[in-house]
Design an enzyme around this catalytic site. Structure first.
Site, mmCIF file in Angstrom:
data_model
loop_
_atom_site.group_PDB
_atom_site.id
_atom_site.type_symbol
_atom_site.label_atom_id
_atom_site.label_comp_id
_atom_site.label_asym_id
_atom_site.label_seq_id
_atom_site.Cartn_x
_atom_site.Cartn_y
_atom_site.Cartn_z
ATOM 1 N N TYR A 96 -2.649 -1.325 10.260
ATOM 2 C CA TYR A 96 -2.726 -1.661 8.838
ATOM 3 C C TYR A 96 -1.477 -1.217 8.085
ATOM 4 O O TYR A 96 -0.865 -2.012 7.355
ATOM 5 C CB TYR A 96 -3.963 -1.023 8.217
ATOM 6 N N SER B 107 0.857 -1.187 0.000
ATOM 7 C CA SER B 107 0.000 0.000 0.000
ATOM 8 C C SER B 107 0.891 1.234 0.000
ATOM 9 O O SER B 107 2.045 1.179 0.452
ATOM 10 C CB SER B 107 -0.887 0.008 1.250
#
Length: 262
Positions: free
Chosen positions: A156, A143
């Protein structure tokens, strides 16, 4: 049509979003598929469509990779069917936009199990056969959140930072042995992730899952160690290199505080 470099791929999180886009893209290139996800109904529907349209072999494995033994279960089922995987796509993942203490420890443990532990286990299980064949590809979905500290998305983004560093480290170990490991860093993508993560992405730009899958495969075939999806995301990736980490933390904190807490 020129024969595609890979013949058989395992895709996790294949029932929707980026994983589903990978499935259709690879099927169009004649790649046989093993699709894994929690939603068996969606997997079966996708597999029927892919077999009918592209005349490929598709195997579906219903499993929840947030469970400890799920990766081994996938590997064992594939081994029983004598399927050789030369392309592994670790796509499954979950996240939460939240104040750290507002989420349960069980939720964070599931996130770490899915985003990190299962990814590492699948990589370790399928890599030996690739090495034996002196050929293979691994795509790990990280990400843009992996590129800097991210208050309010702490766990996350920490897992995705692990994915990025883990992938690039393996790239260094195995590139000269015929294995390419490519970490993909998408930004906001039009998937169900935002709903699950309770992410307020209003006013933010998006990429389509088809575009993410397309650029990911292109990056792998070009033997890249990583790929940041989206030109704006690429430009923003330079900010942590130009400013002190403390300033970067403050910038992200101010932006995310408004998104999470209003």
């Amino acid at each position: 049509m020129t024969k595609f470099e890979y013949q058989s791929a395992l895709i996790t999180g294949a029932s929707s979003g980026i994983g589903k886009s990978f499935a259709y893209l690879l099927a169009s290139k004649g790649v046989n598929l093993v699709l894994s996800a929690r939603s068996e109904d969606k997997l079966l529907q996708i597999s029927e469509e892919l077999r009918a349209e592209f005349k490929i072999n598709v195997v579906c494995i219903k499993t929840d990779l947030s469970e400890i033994n799920a990766s081994q279960l996938i590997f064992d089922q594939i081994a029983k069917q004598n399927i050789s995987i030369d392309l592994l796509i670790n796509n499954a993942g979950i996240g939460k936009w939240t104040n750290f203490l507002d989420e349960s420890i069980n939720s964070y443990q599931e996130m770490i199990q899915l985003n990190v532990n299962s990814l590492v286990t699948l990589t370790q299980l399928f890599l030996p056969q690739m090495l034996q064949n002196k050929k293979g590809g691994i795509i790990n979905i990280a990400s843009t959140g992996a590129l800097q500290p991210c208050p309010y998305i702490a766990v996350y983004c920490a897992t995705k930072s692990f994915v990025l560093n883990f992938s690039e480290s393996l790239y260094g170990e195995y590139f000269d042995k015929g294995i390419t490991v490519t970490a993909i860093c998408p930004g906001n993508t039009q998937t169900d992730f935002q709903k699950t993560a309770q992410a307020n992405t209003q006013g933010m730009s998006f990429e389509s899952p088809d575009e993410v899958a397309k650029q990911s495969i292109e990056a792998l075939l070009k033997r890249k160690n990583n790929k940041i999806i989206g030109f704006n995301n690429y430009l923003q990736s330079f900010i942590p290199r130009l400013l002190s980490r403390k300033i970067v933390i403050k910038i992200v904190k101010n932006m995310m505080d408004k998104k999470v807490n209003g």
